[in-house]
Design a protein around this motif. Structure first.
Motif, short mmCIF file in Angstrom:
data_model
loop_
_atom_site.label_atom_id
_atom_site.label_comp_id
_atom_site.label_asym_id
_atom_site.label_seq_id
_atom_site.Cartn_x
_atom_site.Cartn_y
_atom_site.Cartn_z
N GLN A 83 101.09 81.61 93.15
CA GLN A 83 102.61 81.00 93.35
C GLN A 83 103.18 79.76 93.34
O GLN A 83 102.20 78.79 93.04
N PRO A 84 104.00 79.51 93.11
CA PRO A 84 104.89 77.31 92.75
C PRO A 84 104.24 76.55 93.98
O PRO A 84 103.74 75.44 93.55
N TRP A 85 103.49 76.85 94.59
CA TRP A 85 103.14 76.35 96.13
C TRP A 85 101.68 76.80 95.76
O TRP A 85 100.68 75.40 96.77
N PHE A 86 100.87 76.92 95.15
CA PHE A 86 99.48 76.84 95.40
C PHE A 86 99.11 75.47 94.52
O PHE A 86 99.86 75.45 93.74
N GLU A 87 98.26 74.66 95.04
CA GLU A 87 97.53 73.38 95.36
C GLU A 87 96.55 73.81 94.58
O GLU A 87 95.54 72.83 94.57
N GLY A 88 95.89 74.38 93.33
CA GLY A 88 94.30 74.50 93.25
C GLY A 88 93.31 75.18 93.84
O GLY A 88 92.50 74.54 93.65
N GLY A 89 94.02 75.70 95.67
CA GLY A 89 91.99 75.19 95.80
C GLY A 89 92.62 74.64 97.50
O GLY A 89 91.50 74.39 98.51
N GLN A 90 92.63 73.51 96.93
CA GLN A 90 92.74 72.17 97.98
C GLN A 90 93.25 72.55 99.46
O GLN A 90 94.07 73.76 99.19
N THR A 91 93.19 71.74 100.42
CA THR A 91 94.34 72.05 101.49
C THR A 91 95.55 71.47 101.81
O THR A 91 96.36 70.76 100.91
N PRO A 92 97.18 73.33 102.06
CA PRO A 92 98.16 72.77 101.18
C PRO A 92 98.81 71.37 102.03
O PRO A 92 98.22 71.71 103.24
N ILE A 93 99.88 71.73 101.66
CA ILE A 93 100.41 69.92 102.42
C ILE A 93 100.98 70.04 103.73
O ILE A 93 101.53 69.75 104.85
N SER A 94 101.49 72.00 103.48
CA SER A 94 101.85 72.61 104.67
C SER A 94 100.84 72.42 106.27
O SER A 94 101.35 72.51 107.27
N LYS A 95 99.87 72.72 105.36
CA LYS A 95 98.46 72.77 106.92
C LYS A 95 97.92 71.64 106.71
O LYS A 95 97.53 70.60 107.25
N LEU A 96 97.57 69.96 106.21
CA LEU A 96 97.61 68.74 105.73
C LEU A 96 97.74 68.08 107.08
O LEU A 96 97.33 67.43 107.65
N PHE A 97 99.14 68.43 107.38
CA PHE A 97 99.85 67.28 108.38
C PHE A 97 100.39 68.07 109.57
O PHE A 97 100.69 68.95 110.03
N PRO A 98 99.81 68.06 111.21
CA PRO A 98 100.45 68.28 112.32
C PRO A 98 101.34 68.35 112.05
O PRO A 98 102.24 67.61 111.83
N LYS A 99 101.54 69.69 113.21
CA LYS A 99 103.20 69.62 113.17
C LYS A 99 103.90 68.86 114.60
O LYS A 99 103.04 69.70 115.66
N ILE A 100 104.62 68.11 115.09
CA ILE A 100 105.21 67.82 116.81
C ILE A 100 106.22 68.64 116.61
O ILE A 100 107.77 68.48 116.10
N GLY A 101 106.25 69.11 118.03
CA GLY A 101 108.20 69.59 118.60
C GLY A 101 108.49 70.86 118.15
O GLY A 101 107.56 71.64 117.52
N PHE A 102 109.42 71.23 118.35
CA PHE A 102 109.90 72.14 117.96
C PHE A 102 111.36 72.69 118.19
O PHE A 102 111.95 71.47 118.58
N ARG A 103 111.90 73.44 117.80
CA ARG A 103 113.84 73.34 117.97
C ARG A 103 113.63 75.10 118.53
O ARG A 103 113.19 75.76 118.26
N SER A 104 114.41 74.79 119.66
CA SER A 104 114.65 76.07 120.94
C SER A 104 115.52 76.84 119.59
O SER A 104 116.88 76.36 119.24
N ARG A 105 115.84 78.13 119.84
CA ARG A 105 115.98 79.35 119.98
C ARG A 105 117.29 79.57 121.24
O ARG A 105 118.16 79.78 120.18
N ILE A 106 117.30 78.92 121.77
CA ILE A 106 118.17 79.61 122.93
C ILE A 106 119.02 78.36 123.67
O ILE A 106 120.25 78.63 123.94
N LYS A 107 118.21 76.92 123.05
CA LYS A 107 119.23 76.43 123.98
C LYS A 107 120.60 76.28 122.76
O LYS A 107 120.32 76.11 121.33
N LYS A 108 121.61 75.70 123.83
CA LYS A 108 123.02 75.65 123.37
C LYS A 108 123.16 74.10 123.04
O LYS A 108 122.44 73.07 123.72
N ASP A 109 123.57 73.82 121.92
CA ASP A 109 124.51 72.61 121.51
C ASP A 109 125.90 72.18 121.93
O ASP A 109 126.65 72.30 121.60
#
Length: 288
Positions: A83-109
Motif C-alpha cells: 500500500q502507498p502508506w506502508f512504511e516498511g514495517g516501522q511505526t507509521p506516522i498515524s500511530k506515532l503521535f497521540p491524538k488530542i481532541g475530537f470533532r463532534s458530529r452532533i454539534k451545530k455551528d
C-alpha cells in the motif's frame, strides 16, 4: 521483353532443377505471349505483420523498458501488494503521535446573535420590529453572516432591548426567550436541515422550493417541543407559566419522563413527593 532478373531466375533454375524448367516452359511462353512484365517472384514483398522491430531495453524510463527492462521487481513489490502508506514495517506516522481532541458530529455551528445587537439594528433602521423577523432578514441586513447551521438567539445585553419583536431562529437561550416574552414579543425556534436552510436563505436559487423538514432524532424532537426555548412543536397545553420576576416556569418541561405535562399535573407530582419526604422524616423522628 523479359527482365534480366527473370532470365537469371530461369537460368539458375535450369542448372539446379532441369525438370522444373521443362515442365514450366509452356507456362513461361504463355506469360511472354500475354505481355506480362517481369516475374512474380521478383514482386514478392514481406507482410508487415510478419516481423516486429527489435525491442530496445535498459535505455531509460521514458521508453517504458528502462531499469528492469520489462522484467518487473523481485520480492515484495512483484505482486503490487504494498500500500502507498506502508512504511516498511516501522511505526507509521498515524500511530506515532497521540491524538488530542475530537470533532463532534452532533454539534451545530450556529451564528450567535445577542439581543443588544438586535436593538442596535432596529435603532439604525436596518430591521423593522413591526414585522416578523426571520433568518433571511438577518442575512440580508448583514446582521448575521456566514450562516451554516442556523442562528442562535442569546440573552447578552437583554436589558438594552426595549422593543417587542417576533423573531424566528434555529435555537434560542432561555434568558433571551424570557426577555422577549416579557416585552410582549415571541421567539420561535424552528428546525432546519441543510436543504431547507439553504432554500430559506436563498430561495432564488431554487426552481421549486422544498417543503419544510421536521426533526427526526430524539434529542431534536425534545428540544423543539420545549416551550422554554420557544420550540415550534410545543403542544398547546404546555404553554409556559410565568414564575418569579417574569421568568417562565421551567417545571413545564418534565425532563425525567421526557414528557411535557401541564403545570397542574406537575404540582400534583411535587405534592406527592413532598408528602413522601414528610412521612419519612416523621418515621425518622419516631425512631430517634
Amino acid at each position: 521483353m523479359l527482365r534480366i532478373s527473370t532470365v537469371r531466375t530461369v537460368v539458375f533454375t535450369a542448372v539446379r532443377h532441369p525438370r522444373v524448367v521443362l515442365l514450366g516452359a509452356n507456362n513461361l511462353q504463355k506469360a511472354v505471349q500475354s505481355k506480362r512484365h517481369g516475374s512474380i517472384i521478383a514482386n514478392l514483398r514481406n507482410v508487415p505483420s510478419s516481423y516486429s522491430k527489435k525491442k530496445r531495453v535498459g535505455r531509460g524510463p521514458s521508453s517504458g523498458k528502462g531499469k528492469t527492462s520489462g522484467r518487473g521487481s523481485k520480492g515484495q513489490k512483484q505482486k503490487e501488494s504494498v500500500q502507498p502508506w506502508f512504511e516498511g514495517g516501522q511505526t507509521p506516522i498515524s500511530k506515532l503521535f497521540p491524538k488530542i481532541g475530537f470533532r463532534s458530529r452532533i454539534k451545530k455551528d450556529y451564528v450567535q446573535l445577542n439581543l443588544e445587537r438586535v436593538q442596535e439594528w432596529i435603532d439604525a433602521g436596518r430591521l423593522d420590529s413591526s414585522e416578523p423577523i426571520t433568518m433571511k432578514h438577518l442575512l440580508d441586513s448583514r446582521l448575521c453572516r456566514g450562516i451554516k447551521d442556523g442562528v442562535k438567539l442569546l440573552g447578552n445585553g437583554s436589558e438594552k432591548l426595549t422593543v417587542p419583536i417576533n423573531i424566528t431562529v434555529s435555537a434560542a437561550s432561555r434568558n433571551a426567550v424570557a426577555r422577549v416574552r416579557e416585552l410582549g414579543g415571541t421567539v420561535t425556534s424552528k428546525y432546519y436541515n441543510k436543504l431547507t436552510l439553504r432554500a430559506h436563505l436563498h430561495p432564488e436559487r431554487f426552481e421549486r422550493v422544498p417543503l419544510d423538514a421536521d426533526p427526526v432524532k430524539k434529542r431534536n424532537v425534545f428540544y423543539y417541543k420545549n416551550p422554554d426555548v420557544g420550540g415550534y412543536l410545543t403542544p398547546p397545553e404546555a404553554v409556559p407559566s410565568t414564575g418569579e420576576n417574569g421568568w417562565p416556569d421551567r417545571r413545564v418541561f418534565f425532563v425525567k419522563r421526557k414528557k411535557y405535562l401541564p403545570p397542574a399535573t406537575i404540582d400534583l407530582i411535587r405534592k406527592k413527593k413532598l408528602s413522601k419526604t414528610a412521612s419519612k422524616s416523621k418515621l425518622k423522628a419516631k425512631r430517634a
